[in-house]
Enzyme design. Structure first.
Site, PDB file in Angstrom:
ATOM      1  N   ASP A  32       0.817  -1.212   0.000  1.00 48.80           N
ATOM      2  CA  ASP A  32       0.000   0.000   0.000  1.00 48.80           C
ATOM      3  C   ASP A  32       0.855   1.268   0.000  1.00 48.80           C
ATOM      4  OD1 ASP A  32      -2.061  -1.777   0.258  1.00 48.80           O
ATOM      5  OD2 ASP A  32      -2.874  -0.938   2.103  1.00 48.80           O
ATOM      6  N   HIS A 178       3.837  -2.230   3.197  1.00 49.57           N
ATOM      7  CA  HIS A 178       3.832  -0.867   2.675  1.00 49.57           C
ATOM      8  C   HIS A 178       5.163  -0.564   1.995  1.00 49.57           C
ATOM      9  CE1 HIS A 178       0.828  -0.969   5.903  1.00 49.57           C
ATOM     10  NE2 HIS A 178       0.207   0.005   5.254  1.00 49.57           N
TER      11      HIS A 178
END
Length: 244
Positions: A32, A178
């Site tokens: 993400d 991430h």
């Protein structure tokens, strides 16, 4: 505010949190908040080294800023999904603005760069409002996760991350990590530790019969109960298989 969070994050209603535990032992790594000009290229190099296909839930504003990274992600066989135009919580945005100003806008940007329209969406922090659950899933596959890396703080060492992932990854897992640390609550250099930990994890898992796939492949035999595709949406925006 808590009702849709419980429905999606806890009960998994109207969203995808994991795939089925099949004999193929498939696992989906997802990333993400990118693309990031520093860490995303390093991550792509690492994924190529271990022959991993992954899913990147990108921010539309960053896709605009780094179109070459979006092209590289796509050209190397990874899936690109939507993570809003900016990293803003859905609970503070009107539902129609979420779809028009964040999701559809980001889809337009990605389609203009790679010629394909994304069909998967993950809201920032995995938080949806009730209208999202009722409305967005008519045209987008909402993908959350079953394994969270907790990798956005620098004090979360690569050793802790490695141990957490190795303990929790199972066939059908969707793993949340991430590749950027410049969003609210994150540390800018945290992805460096994520990359160190992920390298160890992928090395350790080489002895297991896992295959690492995009979420659209992992979930292609799963269906949200009662789901009905919006026939007004162009077919290129639909997920190709929704039948068990």
């Amino acid at each position: 505010m808590m009702i849709p969070v419980v429905m999606s994050r806890v009960l998994g209603l109207g969203v995808y949190k994991k795939g089925k535990q099949s004999q193929q032992a498939e696992v989906a790594f997802t990333f993400d908040d990118g693309p990031d000009p520093c860490y995303t290229p390093e991550l792509l190099d690492l994924l190529k080294q271990f022959e991993v296909k992954a899913t990147f839930f990108v921010l539309g504003s960053k896709a605009e800023q780094y179109p070459d990274l979006i092209r590289r992600i796509h050209d190397e066989g990874h899936q690109i999904g939507i993570h809003n135009y900016t990293h803003t919580c859905n609970l503070v945005i009107c539902p129609w603005k979420i779809k028009r100003q964040h999701i559809d806008r980001t889809a337009d940007i990605i389609e203009a760069i790679i010629g394909e329209r994304p069909s998967s969406y993950r809201p920032p922090w995995g938080i949806l409002n009730l209208a999202d659950l009722l409305w967005l899933r008519k045209s987008y596959q909402i993908v959350l996760w079953s394994v969270m890396g907790w990798d956005w703080k620098r004090q979360e060492s690569s050793h802790k991350l490695t141990d957490r992932l190795l303990r929790n990854i199972k066939p059908g897992s969707i793993v949340l990590l991430h590749d950027s640390g410049d969003t609210a609550g994150a540390d800018v250099d945290a992805p460096k530790q994520m990359l160190e930990g992920l390298r160890i994890v992928l090395q350790e898992l080489k002895s297991k019969p896992y295959s690492y796939v995009r979420t659209d492949k992992l979930l292609h035999k799963r269906v949200v109960s009662g789901y009905r595709m919006d026939q007004n949406i162009h077919s290129s925006r639909h997920i190709k298989s929704r039948i068990i």
